[in-house]
Structure formats: C-alpha cells, structure tokens
Design a protein around this motif. Structure first.
Motif, PDB file in Angstrom:
ATOM      1  N   ASP A  11     -19.552  19.749  -0.334  1.00  0.00           N
ATOM      2  CA  ASP A  11     -19.462  20.091  -1.852  1.00  0.00           C
ATOM      3  C   ASP A  11     -20.624  19.581  -2.571  1.00  0.00           C
ATOM      4  N   ILE A  12     -21.515  18.360  -2.033  1.00  0.00           N
ATOM      5  CA  ILE A  12     -22.577  18.137  -2.502  1.00  0.00           C
ATOM      6  C   ILE A  12     -23.779  19.164  -2.444  1.00  0.00           C
ATOM      7  N   ILE A  13     -23.822  19.877  -1.444  1.00  0.00           N
ATOM      8  CA  ILE A  13     -24.620  20.830  -1.093  1.00  0.00           C
ATOM      9  C   ILE A  13     -24.507  21.955  -2.213  1.00  0.00           C
ATOM     10  N   ILE A  14     -23.150  22.526  -2.269  1.00  0.00           N
ATOM     11  CA  ILE A  14     -22.713  23.650  -2.836  1.00  0.00           C
ATOM     12  C   ILE A  14     -23.155  23.451  -4.672  1.00  0.00           C
ATOM     13  N   GLU A  22     -31.033  28.621  -0.177  1.00  0.00           N
ATOM     14  CA  GLU A  22     -30.900  27.462   0.090  1.00  0.00           C
ATOM     15  C   GLU A  22     -29.784  26.532   0.390  1.00  0.00           C
ATOM     16  N   LYS A  23     -28.605  26.732  -0.420  1.00  0.00           N
ATOM     17  CA  LYS A  23     -27.463  26.103  -0.076  1.00  0.00           C
ATOM     18  C   LYS A  23     -27.025  26.576   1.580  1.00  0.00           C
ATOM     19  N   LEU A  24     -27.166  27.847   1.667  1.00  0.00           N
ATOM     20  CA  LEU A  24     -26.571  28.337   2.993  1.00  0.00           C
ATOM     21  C   LEU A  24     -27.353  27.608   4.117  1.00  0.00           C
ATOM     22  N   GLN A  25     -28.620  27.562   3.916  1.00  0.00           N
ATOM     23  CA  GLN A  25     -29.618  27.303   4.946  1.00  0.00           C
ATOM     24  C   GLN A  25     -29.135  25.814   5.108  1.00  0.00           C
ATOM     25  N   SER A  26     -29.111  24.855   4.023  1.00  0.00           N
ATOM     26  CA  SER A  26     -28.440  23.343   4.120  1.00  0.00           C
ATOM     27  C   SER A  26     -27.182  23.416   4.774  1.00  0.00           C
ATOM     28  N   ILE A  27     -26.407  24.051   4.458  1.00  0.00           N
ATOM     29  CA  ILE A  27     -25.207  23.916   5.347  1.00  0.00           C
ATOM     30  C   ILE A  27     -25.292  24.225   6.885  1.00  0.00           C
ATOM     31  N   CYS A  28     -26.128  25.223   7.179  1.00  0.00           N
ATOM     32  CA  CYS A  28     -26.064  25.697   8.522  1.00  0.00           C
ATOM     33  C   CYS A  28     -26.806  24.262   9.350  1.00  0.00           C
ATOM     34  N   ASN A  33     -26.633  19.666  12.639  1.00  0.00           N
ATOM     35  CA  ASN A  33     -26.953  18.152  12.773  1.00  0.00           C
ATOM     36  C   ASN A  33     -25.973  17.149  13.070  1.00  0.00           C
ATOM     37  N   GLU A  34     -24.609  17.628  12.500  1.00  0.00           N
ATOM     38  CA  GLU A  34     -23.570  16.490  12.458  1.00  0.00           C
ATOM     39  C   GLU A  34     -22.601  16.695  13.416  1.00  0.00           C
ATOM     40  N   ILE A  35     -22.169  17.919  13.908  1.00  0.00           N
ATOM     41  CA  ILE A  35     -21.090  18.182  14.860  1.00  0.00           C
ATOM     42  C   ILE A  35     -22.048  18.673  16.193  1.00  0.00           C
ATOM     43  N   GLN A  57     -28.912  33.355   6.503  1.00  0.00           N
ATOM     44  CA  GLN A  57     -29.329  32.009   7.011  1.00  0.00           C
ATOM     45  C   GLN A  57     -28.789  31.401   8.420  1.00  0.00           C
ATOM     46  N   TYR A  58     -29.678  30.962   9.092  1.00  0.00           N
ATOM     47  CA  TYR A  58     -28.942  30.208  10.511  1.00  0.00           C
ATOM     48  C   TYR A  58     -29.926  29.168  11.020  1.00  0.00           C
ATOM     49  N   THR A  59     -29.493  28.201  12.003  1.00  0.00           N
ATOM     50  CA  THR A  59     -29.947  27.396  12.629  1.00  0.00           C
ATOM     51  C   THR A  59     -29.656  27.349  14.035  1.00  0.00           C
TER      52      THR A  59
END
Length: 150
Positions: A11-14, A22-28, A33-35, A57-59
């Motif tokens: 929600d903060i990213i969105i 940039e939002k999509l990349q941040s979510i990726c 990183n978290e899971i 976007q992807y990571t």
C-alpha cells in the motif's frame, strides 16, 4: 509470512509519488527480498492488440522469455483462462516454458482492469511445493491494488 505487514508495505509503495513503472519494480524487489522462496518476481502485460504477453518490470535472473504467446507456458495459459495458476512442480506440466533449471514451482495471478485480463504477476521458486493459499491471497491483493493505478 505476515500478510498484513506485506500488504501494508505494498500500500505504501502504491501510494508513493513514483511512476507506475517504479512502483511495479519496487513491488518486485520488495517481494523477492521479503519472501525467501520468491526467487523471481515479475509482471507481464498484454502486448497491445497482439495475442501475447510482454515482460515488464521484474527482479531475479535474466530471462529470455520477454514475449510469451497466449496459451503457451503457465503465463500464457493464465492469459487465456483468466484464472490463478499454481504449479507446485513445474516438471509435471506439459505446457511449461522453462526459465532455468533452478525453477521448481511457479504461481501466476492475473491482473484485471474493468473486467479485462491485462497482465499478471509471475513468481518462480527454486523450491517445489512451496506456494500456499496465503501466497494466492497476498498476490490477489497486490493485483487488485495494481489494477487501480493502471
């Protein structure tokens, strides 16, 4: 996995002043990183009027699958079925496009805007039998949030 914490961060990213890309990349980046078992996280979107998906976007590791025809592979099947697809063992799938020998399972959740499937989030894991209903719940939430900014 604490879904509430993950959802709040999404929600903060969105809500940020960043561009959609940039939002999509941040979510990726955040999910990867978290899971611990999210080894590749990316978005595919319908490529104009073509019956194909285009990688956005992807990571994670580079992929040669930047264009996926509808119906081909897990992502291409979701583009046609409009349904979540959870694959606990990719080696058991006949219509699987291999992204690398390390990938053991995959989950793909469609993104709908005004009732139309316009894309999806795709997660690959190097672990078999890893995805649960909590992953589906989290990713469905993310896709709904993303649909509001597209």
């Amino acid at each position: 996995m604490n879904i509430n914490i993950l959802q709040k961060q999404v929600d903060i990213i969105i809500a940020s002043n960043s561009s959609t890309a940039e939002k999509l990349q941040s979510i990726c980046d955040y999910l990867e990183n978290e899971i611990s078992y999210y080894d590749w996280v990316g978005f595919y979107f319908k490529n104009g009027d073509k019956e194909e998906l285009k990688l956005a976007q992807y990571t994670g590791e580079e992929t040669e699958h930047t264009i996926i025809p509808f119906g081909r592979g897990i992502c291409g099947q979701v583009a046609v079925s409009n349904q979540n697809f959870v694959v606990q063992d990719v080696s058991a799938q006949d219509n699987y496009i291999s992204c690398g020998w390390k990938v053991k399972s995959e989950i793909v959740i469609p993104i709908f805007v005004n009732g139309e499937n316009i894309g999806q989030i795709d997660i690959d894991s190097h672990t078999k039998n890893t995805f649960t209903a909590k992953d589906e719940e989290l990713l469905e939430y993310i896709c709904k949030k993303i649909s509001m900014i597209l």
